[in-house]
Enzyme design. Structure first.
Site, PDB file in Angstrom:
ATOM      1  N   HIS A  82       0.917  -0.963  -0.141  1.00  0.00           N
ATOM      2  CA  HIS A  82      -0.101  -0.064   0.303  1.00  0.00           C
ATOM      3  C   HIS A  82       0.844   1.239   0.053  1.00  0.00           C
ATOM      4  O   HIS A  82       1.853   1.321   0.727  1.00  0.00           O
ATOM      5  CB  HIS A  82      -1.041   0.165   1.290  1.00  0.00           C
ATOM      6  CG  HIS A  82      -1.892   1.022   1.281  1.00  0.00           C
ATOM      7  ND1 HIS A  82      -2.331   1.742   2.485  1.00  0.00           N
ATOM      8  CD2 HIS A  82      -2.605   1.621   0.298  1.00  0.00           C
ATOM      9  CE1 HIS A  82      -3.272   2.709   1.978  1.00  0.00           C
ATOM     10  NE2 HIS A  82      -3.496   2.438   0.751  1.00  0.00           N
ATOM     11  N   ASP A 114       7.598   7.954 -20.491  1.00  0.00           N
ATOM     12  CA  ASP A 114       8.003   8.146 -22.140  1.00  0.00           C
ATOM     13  C   ASP A 114       9.519   7.998 -22.166  1.00  0.00           C
ATOM     14  O   ASP A 114      10.127   7.896 -21.083  1.00  0.00           O
ATOM     15  CB  ASP A 114       7.701   9.617 -22.603  1.00  0.00           C
ATOM     16  CG  ASP A 114       8.275  10.719 -22.060  1.00  0.00           C
ATOM     17  OD1 ASP A 114       9.330  10.565 -21.347  1.00  0.00           O
ATOM     18  OD2 ASP A 114       7.955  11.789 -21.887  1.00  0.00           O
ATOM     19  N   HIS A 144       6.358  19.356 -13.597  1.00  0.00           N
ATOM     20  CA  HIS A 144       7.285  18.426 -14.129  1.00  0.00           C
ATOM     21  C   HIS A 144       8.724  18.213 -13.682  1.00  0.00           C
ATOM     22  O   HIS A 144       8.944  17.096 -13.192  1.00  0.00           O
ATOM     23  CB  HIS A 144       7.679  18.805 -15.677  1.00  0.00           C
ATOM     24  CG  HIS A 144       8.236  17.669 -16.256  1.00  0.00           C
ATOM     25  ND1 HIS A 144       8.083  16.287 -16.284  1.00  0.00           N
ATOM     26  CD2 HIS A 144       9.430  17.398 -16.816  1.00  0.00           C
ATOM     27  CE1 HIS A 144       8.692  15.517 -16.979  1.00  0.00           C
ATOM     28  NE2 HIS A 144       9.880  16.358 -17.375  1.00  0.00           N
ATOM     29  N   ALA A 169       4.314  12.358 -21.090  1.00  0.00           N
ATOM     30  CA  ALA A 169       3.511  11.091 -21.299  1.00  0.00           C
ATOM     31  C   ALA A 169       4.070  10.211 -20.001  1.00  0.00           C
ATOM     32  O   ALA A 169       4.923   9.347 -20.301  1.00  0.00           O
ATOM     33  CB  ALA A 169       3.227  10.439 -22.487  1.00  0.00           C
ATOM     34  N   ASN A 170       3.897  10.735 -18.776  1.00  0.00           N
ATOM     35  CA  ASN A 170       4.523   9.928 -17.627  1.00  0.00           C
ATOM     36  C   ASN A 170       3.499   9.963 -16.499  1.00  0.00           C
ATOM     37  O   ASN A 170       2.698  10.918 -16.443  1.00  0.00           O
ATOM     38  CB  ASN A 170       5.872  10.718 -16.836  1.00  0.00           C
ATOM     39  CG  ASN A 170       6.762  10.994 -18.139  1.00  0.00           C
ATOM     40  OD1 ASN A 170       7.558  10.079 -18.720  1.00  0.00           O
ATOM     41  ND2 ASN A 170       7.038  12.278 -18.587  1.00  0.00           N
TER      42      ASN A 170
END
Length: 130
Positions: free
Chosen positions: A20, A28, A97, A120-121
């Site tokens: 958990h 990417d 980012h 795209a992460n």
């Protein structure tokens, strides 16, 4: 031989060991990966495999409690919608980012895809199945 779920032995092993709130990153091909974090490089060529197909396979095999995304992905609304449609009903955290890259230091692993879509992460936070 495994008959369903993730066939990649490295990804399956990491998922089996997660508890958990542990995290795994799907990235990417350009995201820097910290030296101390396990790198699972599945990139074959530009675009292959793609981020979305990899995310779908992992999300189908993992209980995802929350996702963390880079704020910059919000600029690509259509792609962001596809990402969020893959993990419906999941809590979301949006960070710049640079903060996203810092958070990858705590991940159990980073799966590097061949994706070239900017930002795209995603960080997937493990939930519990009970």
């Amino acid at each position: 031989m495994k008959k369903q779920g993730i066939l990649n032995s490295e990804i399956a092993s990491v998922l089996a060991r997660m508890g958990h709130t542990d995290t795994i990153v799907i990235a990417d091909c350009g995201l820097p990966i910290p030296d101390n974090v396990k790198r699972i490089d599945i990139a074959l060529s530009i675009g292959t495999p793609g981020f979305l197909e990899t995310l779908q396979a992992v999300a189908d095999d993992m209980k995802v409690e929350k996702v963390t995304l880079a704020q910059e992905l919000e600029e690509n609304e259509a792609y962001l919608k596809k990402v969020l449609d893959t993990v419906p009903g999941t809590a979301q955290e949006i960070v710049p980012h640079e903060a996203f890259k810092d958070l990858t230091k705590n991940a159990k692993a980073v799966i590097r895809t061949g994706e070239t879509t900017p930002f795209a992460n995603i960080i997937l936070h493990s939930g519990v199945i009970f």
